[in-house]
Design an enzyme around this catalytic site. Structure first.
Site, PDB file in Angstrom:
ATOM      1  N   SER A   1     145.502 -98.290 -74.425  1.00  0.00           N
ATOM      2  CA  SER A   1     144.345 -97.619 -75.028  1.00  0.00           C
ATOM      3  C   SER A   1     143.211 -98.426 -75.335  1.00  0.00           C
ATOM      4  O   SER A   1     143.445 -99.513 -75.418  1.00  0.00           O
ATOM      5  CB  SER A   1     144.615 -96.992 -76.421  1.00  0.00           C
TER       6      SER A   1
HETATM    7  N1  SAH Z   1     150.591 -97.587 -77.153  1.00  0.00           N
HETATM    8  C1  SAH Z   1     150.176 -98.010 -75.536  1.00  0.00           C
HETATM    9  C2  SAH Z   1     149.139 -96.981 -74.880  1.00  0.00           C
HETATM   10  C3  SAH Z   1     149.755 -95.794 -74.846  1.00  0.00           C
HETATM   11  S1  SAH Z   1     149.793 -94.758 -73.490  1.00  0.00           S
HETATM   12  C4  SAH Z   1     149.933 -99.299 -75.773  1.00  0.00           C
HETATM   13  O1  SAH Z   1     149.421 -99.939 -76.650  1.00  0.00           O
HETATM   14  O2  SAH Z   1     149.753 -99.764 -74.526  1.00  0.00           O
HETATM   15  C5  SAH Z   1     150.824 -93.276 -73.995  1.00  0.00           C
HETATM   16  C6  SAH Z   1     152.204 -93.724 -73.629  1.00  0.00           C
HETATM   17  O3  SAH Z   1     152.944 -92.549 -74.104  1.00  0.00           O
HETATM   18  C7  SAH Z   1     152.725 -93.741 -72.173  1.00  0.00           C
HETATM   19  O4  SAH Z   1     153.101 -94.923 -72.007  1.00  0.00           O
HETATM   20  C8  SAH Z   1     153.537 -92.558 -71.742  1.00  0.00           C
HETATM   21  O5  SAH Z   1     154.568 -92.768 -70.949  1.00  0.00           O
HETATM   22  C9  SAH Z   1     154.033 -92.431 -73.509  1.00  0.00           C
HETATM   23  N2  SAH Z   1     154.544 -91.144 -73.531  1.00  0.00           N
HETATM   24  C10 SAH Z   1     154.178 -89.845 -73.303  1.00  0.00           C
HETATM   25  N3  SAH Z   1     154.831 -88.945 -73.697  1.00  0.00           N
HETATM   26  C11 SAH Z   1     155.890 -89.588 -74.290  1.00  0.00           C
HETATM   27  C12 SAH Z   1     157.010 -89.096 -75.166  1.00  0.00           C
HETATM   28  N4  SAH Z   1     157.339 -87.649 -75.273  1.00  0.00           N
HETATM   29  N5  SAH Z   1     157.856 -89.657 -75.813  1.00  0.00           N
HETATM   30  C13 SAH Z   1     157.636 -91.131 -75.779  1.00  0.00           C
HETATM   31  N6  SAH Z   1     156.433 -91.792 -74.855  1.00  0.00           N
HETATM   32  C14 SAH Z   1     155.608 -90.960 -74.375  1.00  0.00           C
END
Ligand code: SAH
Length: 208
Positions: free
Chosen positions: A58
């Site tokens: 992000s």
């Molecule tokens: N916090 C992360 C960026 C998040 S991007 C960082 O610091 O890099 C959002 C993430 O949520 C992605 O890796 C995606 O695979 C994950 N995601 C999406 N749906 C999800 C779910 N239902 N449960 C767990 N992770 C999920």
């Protein structure tokens, strides 16, 4: 562990972020460790970057705002949904007592766990699974951080896992998204819509 470029990134965010603890955390985490080789040159720019599996790390400003509105205490137990690169979890780990982080992509989770181990961070527990279900075995949480857009409805499974009192921040909406800050105090649950953001969607169901 504290590269000058990370301190510079924290200075860039200072006009928008009042909480010095959040800025100190940003200054002490090497964001370049959380991005693929091809993105290292942009690691300290205030932008989201690709991390593989169609996902992104992000934008630092948005991460800092989410940390700020959670107003964490050093003893807090935090649930982090969407581990991704682990950058957000690493920052949470500096501001809270323990972080439980859930990611649906096994390879992203494994890589994030290695990065945090290499950084000597020991207060984060990783799980591969559907974070929209929260982590019932570890609930309740003093704070919940959701790093993927939850859609147009509040997330009841997550709200049920809030301690009393507790806070949750999550991007809400589909095409148009805003950060939503949910605060629980006793029986009262209040929601406040904050600034517009752009996150990948929270995907429900079995892992890919
Ligand atoms: N916090 C992360 C960026 C998040 S991007 C960082 O610091 O890099 C959002 C993430 O949520 C992605 O890796 C995606 O695979 C994950 N995601 C999406 N749906 C999800 C779910 N239902 N449960 C767990 N992770 C999920």
């Amino acid at each position: 562990m504290s590269p000058p470029a990370a301190a510079q990134l924290a200075r860039t965010l200072r006009p928008a972020i009042a909480d010095e603890r959040v800025l100190a955390a940003i200054a002490s985490i090497p964001r370049e460790w959380f991005v693929p080789e091809s993105e290292v040159s942009r690691a300290y720019e205030n932008v989201a970057l690709p991390i593989g599996a169609g996902q992104t790390i992000s934008q630092p400003l948005v991460v800092a705002r989410m940390l700020e509105v959670l107003a964490l205490a050093p003893t807090d137990r935090v649930l982090d949904v969407g581990t991704g690169s682990g950058y957000h979890a690493a920052l949470l780990s500096l501001l809270a007592g323990h972080v439980y982080t859930v990611e649906r992509h096994p390879d992203l989770s494994a890589r994030a766990e290695r990065t945090l181990t290499d950084l000597g961070i020991g207060n984060v527990t990783f799980k591969v699974g559907d974070g929209s279900e929260g982590w019932p075995e570890q609930a309740p949480f003093d704070a919940i951080n959701v790093a993927a857009a939850i859609g147009d409805e509040p997330a009841p499974a997550l709200e049920e896992q809030l301690a009393d009192p507790a806070r949750m921040v999550a991007p809400m909406g589909t095409k148009e998204q805003h950060l939503m800050l949910t605060e629980r105090a006793g029986k009262r649950v209040s929601r406040r819509r904050l600034e517009a953001v752009q996150f990948v969607p929270l995907v429900r169901g079995p892992r890919p």
